[in-house]
Write an enzyme that holds these catalytic residues in place. Structure first.
Site, PDB file in Angstrom:
ATOM      1  N   SER A 205       0.837  -1.202   0.000  1.00 15.38           N
ATOM      2  CA  SER A 205       0.000   0.000   0.000  1.00 15.38           C
ATOM      3  C   SER A 205       0.879   1.261   0.000  1.00 15.38           C
ATOM      4  O   SER A 205       1.629   1.483  -0.945  1.00 15.38           O
ATOM      5  CB  SER A 205      -0.955  -0.037   1.191  1.00 15.38           C
ATOM      6  OG  SER A 205      -1.974   0.923   1.067  1.00 15.38           O
ATOM      7  N   ASP A 364     -10.283  -3.285  -4.861  1.00 11.97           N
ATOM      8  CA  ASP A 364      -9.356  -2.377  -4.194  1.00 11.97           C
ATOM      9  C   ASP A 364      -9.322  -1.079  -4.981  1.00 11.97           C
ATOM     10  O   ASP A 364      -9.149  -1.095  -6.204  1.00 11.97           O
ATOM     11  CB  ASP A 364      -7.966  -3.029  -4.153  1.00 11.97           C
ATOM     12  CG  ASP A 364      -6.902  -2.174  -3.493  1.00 11.97           C
ATOM     13  OD1 ASP A 364      -7.224  -1.088  -2.969  1.00 11.97           O
ATOM     14  OD2 ASP A 364      -5.734  -2.587  -3.501  1.00 11.97           O
ATOM     15  N   HIS A 394      -8.235  -4.930  -0.622  1.00  9.87           N
ATOM     16  CA  HIS A 394      -7.066  -4.183  -0.158  1.00  9.87           C
ATOM     17  C   HIS A 394      -6.611  -4.669   1.218  1.00  9.87           C
ATOM     18  O   HIS A 394      -7.415  -4.893   2.122  1.00  9.87           O
ATOM     19  CB  HIS A 394      -7.344  -2.687  -0.088  1.00  9.87           C
ATOM     20  CG  HIS A 394      -6.110  -1.898   0.210  1.00  9.87           C
ATOM     21  ND1 HIS A 394      -5.198  -1.563  -0.769  1.00  9.87           N
ATOM     22  CD2 HIS A 394      -5.591  -1.420   1.375  1.00  9.87           C
ATOM     23  CE1 HIS A 394      -4.189  -0.900  -0.223  1.00  9.87           C
ATOM     24  NE2 HIS A 394      -4.399  -0.811   1.077  1.00  9.87           N
TER      25      HIS A 394
END
Length: 424
Positions: A205, A364, A394
């Protein structure tokens, strides 16, 4: 009392129904477990909003409970030696194979005892959390680092970089870059018995964003003498110019990372000005500073057809005026900086990058960021492995510990480690 009890049961039932219900696709993996897990995240997010509204504590200050709840004290065991150190002033947790026959507190003794051992792989890992949350000391990161050490014979440096909103860009990037620069010194690598030809930067991320940015800046650094062999980017955020890509629109209400939260992360990374957050929510945050860079986020050109989902590309509008309080250290200028948005570079800046492993998930908001970056790297001639999970969401790779343990997380970990065994 009985009436009060029934009333409480009714309120709790209504509350649970409200939070559990969410438009989650049927084909997302372990759907009901994900919906129940997301109840916690959404409840905490609403409490954070309420706290900020009342002036009790800022939003991210409340959301840090996630980090605290998952925190562990990294300790050595029979297989992994763990030390907490500082690399060029930045906190790191170093994981390395333990000595056969016992651990030692003396680094020189370790080096002598390991003198005839095979040189190890080296990985520098940057945790996720939107540059605002997270820690290398959270249990999923601790577990992942230990698996990499034992299965890859690797030294893993997990970085505890400073967080927003106390510290805005480029502090986070500078922290992780300083760590990489310190670690990739010949004498430091020799201390940890790391092979200079087998080193990767990695992250998930926001950490994937930092890893991509470090890889780009590293190849341009005239002082660097050791090349990175690989970059591992797990559902990375790589651009802040267009927050209405198909995946942002399709997954705006998905569990774990809804669009509003991702936009808030981007905003807090650059500034504490709430007007900029509102501009980003409306996707009307591009000014003259970033207008020339919009061509690099043209998902109509860089996104394969099956990821577009019937959406038609429209370039984000360019506004002529910025909120007064952002005129100083302009977030408009910073979000166009490749250290913040590594997608915003020409092909010439991509051609000599190390091989890449890019993981994306269908459900996501950051899916298209990763897909576009993989596409652009491939077109520039970089060796790219793009692993897409059609039922993924995610943050999935971090759900490896009870009570939020998902099968997909273990599958992702196995696939990642398998790739590293053959490519690092």
């Amino acid at each position: 009392m009985r009436l009060k009890g029934l009333l409480l049961i009714f309120i709790w039932g209504a509350f649970s129904a409200y939070y559990i219900y969410t438009p989650v696709p049927e084909d997302i993996e372990e759907r009901w477990k994900l919906m129940l897990t997301d109840c916690f995240f959404r409840t905490l997010s609403h409490l954070a909003d309420f706290s900020e509204l009342l002036g009790l504590r800022d939003y991210m200050g409340v959301m840090m409970f996630i980090t605290v709840a998952e925190a562990v004290v990294p300790v050595s065991d029979q297989q992994v030696r763990v030390t907490e150190e500082h690399f060029d002033g930045v906190e790191v947790v170093v994981y390395q194979p333990a000595l056969q026959g016992g651990d030692s507190a003396d680094a020189d003794a370790d080096a002598d005892a390991d003198a005839d051992a095979e040189l190890r792989r080296g990985l520098v890992y940057f945790h996720g959390g939107g540059w605002c949350l997270g820690s290398s000391r959270m249990s999923p990161y601790d577990l992942l680092a230990r698996q990499m050490v034992t299965e890859l014979n690797a030294v893993v440096v997990s970085v505890e970089y400073r967080l927003a909103p106390a510290h805005h860009f480029p502090v986070q990037f500078e922290d992780v870059y300083h760590v990489v620069k310190h670690f990739l010194q010949e004498e430091v690598l020799a201390q940890y018995r790391v092979d200079p030809g087998r080193i990767a930067v990695s992250g998930d991320s926001a950490g994937g964003n930092l890893a991509a940015a470090v890889a780009q800046q590293w190849q341009q650094d005239p002082e660097q003498k050791i090349d990175l062999k690989a970059q591992v980017l797990l559902y990375p955020a790589v651009q802040a110019l267009d927050l209405n890509t198909p995946s942002y629109l399709q997954n705006q209400h998905m569990p774990i990372l809804p669009r509003t939260l991702m936009v808030r992360f981007w905003s807090e990374y650059f500034t504490s000005d709430k007007s900029f957050f509102q501009a980003m929510l409306a996707n009307k945050h591009n000014g003259p500073e970033s207008a020339s860079l919009l061509k690099f986020v043209d998902w109509g050109a860089f996104l394969p057809e099956h990821f577009r989902g019937g959406y038609n590309y429209t370039a984000p509008p360019v506004v002529s005026a910025t909120p007064p309080s952002t005129q100083g250290d302009s977030p408009l200028r910073n979000m166009g900086d490749p250290r913040a948005s590594p997608l915003l570079v020409p092909d010439t800046a991509l051609r000599n990058l190390p091989r890449a492993y890019i993981l994306t998930c269908e459900y996501d908001v950051l899916r298209d960021d990763g897909v576009m970056y993989a596409m652009r790297l491939k077109r520039a001639g970089v060796d790219v492995t793009h692993e897409h999970y059609p039922g993924g969401f995610h943050g999935a790779l971090m759900f490896t510990t009870w009570p939020a343990e998902f099968e997909i997380a273990h599958r992702m970990t196995d696939n990642l480690i398998g790739w590293l065994k053959h490519n690092l």
